[in-house]
Design an enzyme around this catalytic site. Structure first.
Site, PDB file in Angstrom:
ATOM      1  N   CYS A  89      34.274  40.340  50.450  1.00  0.00           N
ATOM      2  CA  CYS A  89      33.372  39.944  51.521  1.00  0.00           C
ATOM      3  C   CYS A  89      33.509  40.886  52.725  1.00  0.00           C
ATOM      4  O   CYS A  89      34.370  41.759  52.742  1.00  0.00           O
ATOM      5  CB  CYS A  89      33.677  38.523  51.965  1.00  0.00           C
ATOM      6  N   CYS A 137      36.832  40.756  54.348  1.00  0.00           N
ATOM      7  CA  CYS A 137      37.879  41.484  53.634  1.00  0.00           C
ATOM      8  C   CYS A 137      37.845  42.957  54.024  1.00  0.00           C
ATOM      9  O   CYS A 137      38.888  43.576  54.255  1.00  0.00           O
ATOM     10  CB  CYS A 137      37.678  41.388  52.129  1.00  0.00           C
ATOM     11  N   ASP A 173      45.693  39.506  17.095  1.00  0.00           N
ATOM     12  CA  ASP A 173      47.115  39.795  17.125  1.00  0.00           C
ATOM     13  C   ASP A 173      47.744  38.602  17.854  1.00  0.00           C
ATOM     14  O   ASP A 173      47.057  37.864  18.546  1.00  0.00           O
ATOM     15  CB  ASP A 173      47.333  41.098  17.904  1.00  0.00           C
ATOM     16  N   ASP A 225      46.698  43.961  21.344  1.00  0.00           N
ATOM     17  CA  ASP A 225      47.167  44.694  22.515  1.00  0.00           C
ATOM     18  C   ASP A 225      48.286  45.667  22.192  1.00  0.00           C
ATOM     19  O   ASP A 225      48.608  46.525  22.992  1.00  0.00           O
ATOM     20  CB  ASP A 225      47.643  43.718  23.589  1.00  0.00           C
ATOM     21  N   ASP A 283      48.891  47.556  16.778  1.00  0.00           N
ATOM     22  CA  ASP A 283      47.520  47.143  16.478  1.00  0.00           C
ATOM     23  C   ASP A 283      46.540  48.311  16.503  1.00  0.00           C
ATOM     24  O   ASP A 283      45.383  48.146  16.138  1.00  0.00           O
ATOM     25  CB  ASP A 283      47.026  46.114  17.506  1.00  0.00           C
TER      26      ASP A 283
END
Lengths: 727, 52
Positions: free
Chosen positions: A46, A49, A449, A626, A630
């Site tokens: 925003c 921020c 996984d 991850d 894999d």
């Protein structure tokens, strides 16, 4: 509120507030040339921020300039030399903004930005030219004759020819490349239509003819550039977000040199260097432990949840996480030679396979491009043989080319992809590969996984309420001083319960083994069974003179995992769990989530084979994983997703990256992909229908420039609006 | 029809003016942070450090 602060703190006008600030900054800039630091600010959203971060950082001494980019959620800070980026991060943390330093070297979005700006410039120029030529054309269509019409045609030519030569370059270049390789792509008919339309219109103008297609040539360029720009923009966003993920983990190592340790970039590490790996840090390169004992989290490599103890002389692999004690290691393989980089070959093979994937746009253009040419040629030949008039025949051929030119097709795919990718981006999914969305829509089988994907790879204490309250309190008191994940799990379990206070003194951690201390004059130990003096394995709490108590741990489920599996089963999509972990934890998780098809203790190669087996059986597999174990499976699958917590090598192999923590978004992503695919097909159908109607009209010679302009704009608008219906 | 001699250069000139303005916004990187600019316009702070 902000206004009141301004008025009280500074002067009455913005300039009065700004002046001393400018003077201060100018002075500081003189004092130090400074350097540029990039910070990632994931939580800003925003106006408050922006000003909070900018004002907050400007208050720090040594900060010369701050600029927040809300679109990229990033801040560029110019600081004096010697200011640590971590100090900026801590300062922002105190202000309540989460921040992370980004590695500037990894983050080079320059190329991408330049390409997008280049396309935008061409789009702007063709837009300008289209408006002006249309304005002149309207006068011609509404009945300008003789000298006036010629003047307008000449003016149009003067605007259109340079524009086409400038704005059409992306198409000409791509078409030339395709023809050079003896292929036909979408850009060949596009270039041909643009160039022929301009050329014929010019000759008509010279001969003071009735019809000129300058407006068609330019609006074709404009609409197609808009599609090209959307495409570029979408890929740029995904690429820049992926680059940011890589830049978050700066590839640094702590080298032990003559005078203490120094932080060096990974490329500078040589074989034989001594490196320090602090607890909680990743092992930077492959090597051998020369000093220290600790425990390692190998989940990324093997999928095991249980930490592995290491001591002197044992091998370390890049990517493992050091848990408890500091380790000194000697590098044995760096850069390209590490196991991690060995996987790059696998990834390259996968990329190759995926680039061969025949997307719907590709298939369409393969049918379409020859068809366009044949049609134009047929029109030319028919009219030539019927009338023998070259000029008329040429006009028919050009109007056929313009009408059939894949203007709507050029927009049909990018417009839908942009809308869908934007939706996925907001869900926290980055689409990295061009055809990933389409492949996701075809998924018929999902493989997961376990460690780090369905679970967080973070242990939780099993049945804390089954333990005696005093035992738990004692374990928590010992665990409080340790950073080991299991200690943190015990502390977290204890925090939720109201436990009696226990006082443990002389707490000491033996890295790689456990924690010990004194309680009521008795020695208490929490750690590995063998070290504590108990039977079996796992984590045990022992009190001198009492029977040891074994503590059980299990992996925490990732948020949304149960929801996702349930949603997939409800839709009738088969789910498989392939894990490198031991059988017991895999069985427990499969039972909890209701997955019937699971396999444990799988080697990386076996995972990839299992995927190949499913693919051979006709399934289109989505792999979600991850770990480095894999990578093979991710590459073998039809489409793959990796969570952002995965290692860089894994994220590179995956087609999409899940940035949000919630796995449940994957089901939503699959739905959006299906909807997007349906919209693309609808768009193609609309474009085909439009051709069916317009081609005969053009063939018979009724397609005046006005009719062409109306038809082209209508079809482009129809497909764009249809794309917006993707939700 | 003499009026065309004035009208056409004027319309082209205006168009070119717009194109020039677009070129300038592009060169000064005003499309780099559309979200931020959307919010900045509502901010009370005086933006005394525009991006260079």
């Amino acid at each position: 509120m902000a206004y009141a602060e301004d008025a009280g703190g500074g002067g009455a006008c913005p300039g009065c507030v700004a002046l001393p600030e400018i003077a201060r900054r100018a002075e500081e800039a003189r004092r130090a040339e400074g350097q540029q630091v990039q910070l990632s600010l994931p939580t800003i959203h925003c106006a408050a921020c922006i000003s909070g971060v900018e004002r907050g950082l400007m208050q720090m001494p040594g900060v010369n300039d701050v600029r927040v980019n809300l679109t990229r959620k990033r801040a560029t800070v110019h600081v004096a030399d010697g200011i640590d980026p971590d100090a900026l991060v801590r300062h922002l943390g105190r202000l309540g903004f989460e921040a992370m330093p980004l590695d500037g070297a990894t983050l080079s979005a320059g190329e991408n930005d330049r390409a997008a700006r280049d396309l935008l410039m061409r789009l702007g120029v063709s837009g300008f030219a289209m408006m002006n030529v249309m304005l002149l054309s309207v006068a011609v269509w509404s009945g300008a004759t003789d000298a006036t019409r010629d003047l307008f045609h000449w003016l149009s030519a003067a605007i259109a020819i340079p524009t086409v030569l400038f704005a059409g370059q992306p198409f000409f270049r791509s078409a030339a490349a395709a023809l050079g390789a003896r292929r036909l792509n979408m850009d060949v008919p596009i270039s041909l239509a643009i160039l022929l339309a301009t050329g014929v219109s010019l000759s008509e103008t010279i001969l003071s003819g009735k019809h000129a297609y300058f407006d068609a040539a330019i609006s074709l360029t404009f609409f197609l550039l808009a599609g090209r720009f959307l495409d570029q923009k979408m890929r740029g966003t995904a690429r820049s977000a992926a680059a940011e993920l890589a830049a978050l983990e700066a590839p640094l190592a702590l080298r032990i040199g003559g005078e203490g340790t120094e932080t060096v970039r990974l490329e500078e590490v040589a074989v034989g260097d001594l490196l320090l790996v602090r607890p909680g840090a990743k092992v930077p390169v492959d090597g051998v432990v020369t000093q220290g004992t600790s425990e390692l989290d190998r989940a990324f490599l093997t999928g095991e949840t249980d930490p592995v103890a290491v001591g002197e002389g044992e091998t370390l692999r890049a990517g493992e996480v050091n848990l408890t004690g500091p380790l000194t290691m000697r590098a044995t393989a760096v850069g390209e030679d590490t196991l991690l980089h060995g996987l790059a070959d696998l990834v390259a093979v996968a990329e190759e396979a995926k680039s061969r994937y025949n997307s719907i746009a590709n298939r369409a253009s393969r049918i379409y491009s020859p068809l366009v040419h044949i049609m134009a040629l047929a029109g030319f030949v028919t009219w030539m043989s019927a009338t023998g008039d070259f000029r008329t025949s040429m006009m028919i051929a050009v109007s056929l080319l313009i009408i059939t030119c894949p203007c709507a097709l050029g927009l049909a795919v990018p417009a839908v992809s942009t809308v869908a990718s934007g939706k996925l981006f907001r869900l926290g999914m980055l689409v990295k590969h061009g055809t990933a969305l389409e492949r996701l829509s075809e998924v018929s089988h999902v493989v997961f996984d376990k460690t780090g994907t369905l679970t967080l790879g973070r242990p939780a204490l099993v049945g804390p309420d089954g333990l005696p309250r005093e035992t738990l309190a004692l374990a928590a008191a010992l665990a409080a001083g340790s950073d080991h994940p299991r200690s943190r799990a015990i502390a977290a379990a204890a925090e939720l319960r109201d436990l009696p206070k226990v006082r443990v003194t002389d707490i000491r951690e033996t890295p790689g083994y456990g924690v010990e201390g004194l309680w009521q004059g008795r020695r208490v130990r929490l750690g590995r069974a063998a070290w504590v003096g108990a039977e079996g394995s796992g984590t045990v709490l022992s009190v001198e003179g009492e029977a040891p108590v074994a503590l059980e741990f299990e992996d925490v489920l990732r948020p949304g995992a149960a929801k996702l599996v349930a949603a997939l089963k409800a839709k009738g999509v088969p789910v498989t769990l392939l894990s490198g972990d031991a059988e017991a934890p895999v069985r427990a998780l499969a039972d909890e989530l209701g997955i019937e098809d699971w396999q444990a203790a799988m080697l990386p190669g076996e995972k990839a084979e299992a995927i190949d087996g499913l693919t051979a059986g006709g399934a289109r597999v989505l792999m979600v994983g991850d770990g480095l174990n894999d990578v093979g499976a991710l590459a073998a699958a039809h489409v793959s997703i990796a969570p952002a917590s995965a290692l860089e090598a894994t994220r590179v192999a995956a087609d999409m990256v899940l940035v949000a923590g919630d796995l449940g978004n994957v089901a939503e992503a699959m739905r959006i992909a299906r909807v997007a695919q349906r919209r693309i097909k609808e768009n193609f159908a609309a474009a085909a229908l439009y051709n069916v109607v317009c081609v005969p009209i053009a063939f018979m010679g009724f397609a005046s420039p006005l009719a062409a302009a109306i038809a082209m704009s209508t079809s482009s608008i129809v497909v764009s609006v249809n794309a917006l219906r993707t939700r | 029809m003499d009026v065309l001699a004035i009208l056409i250069p004027v319309s082209l000139g205006l168009g070119l003016l717009g194109l020039g303005a677009f070129w300038w916004t592009l060169r000064s990187k005003q499309y780099d942070d559309p979200d931020g600019d959307r919010h900045r316009i509502l901010s009370d702070d005086y933006d005394d450090q525009p991006k260079r």
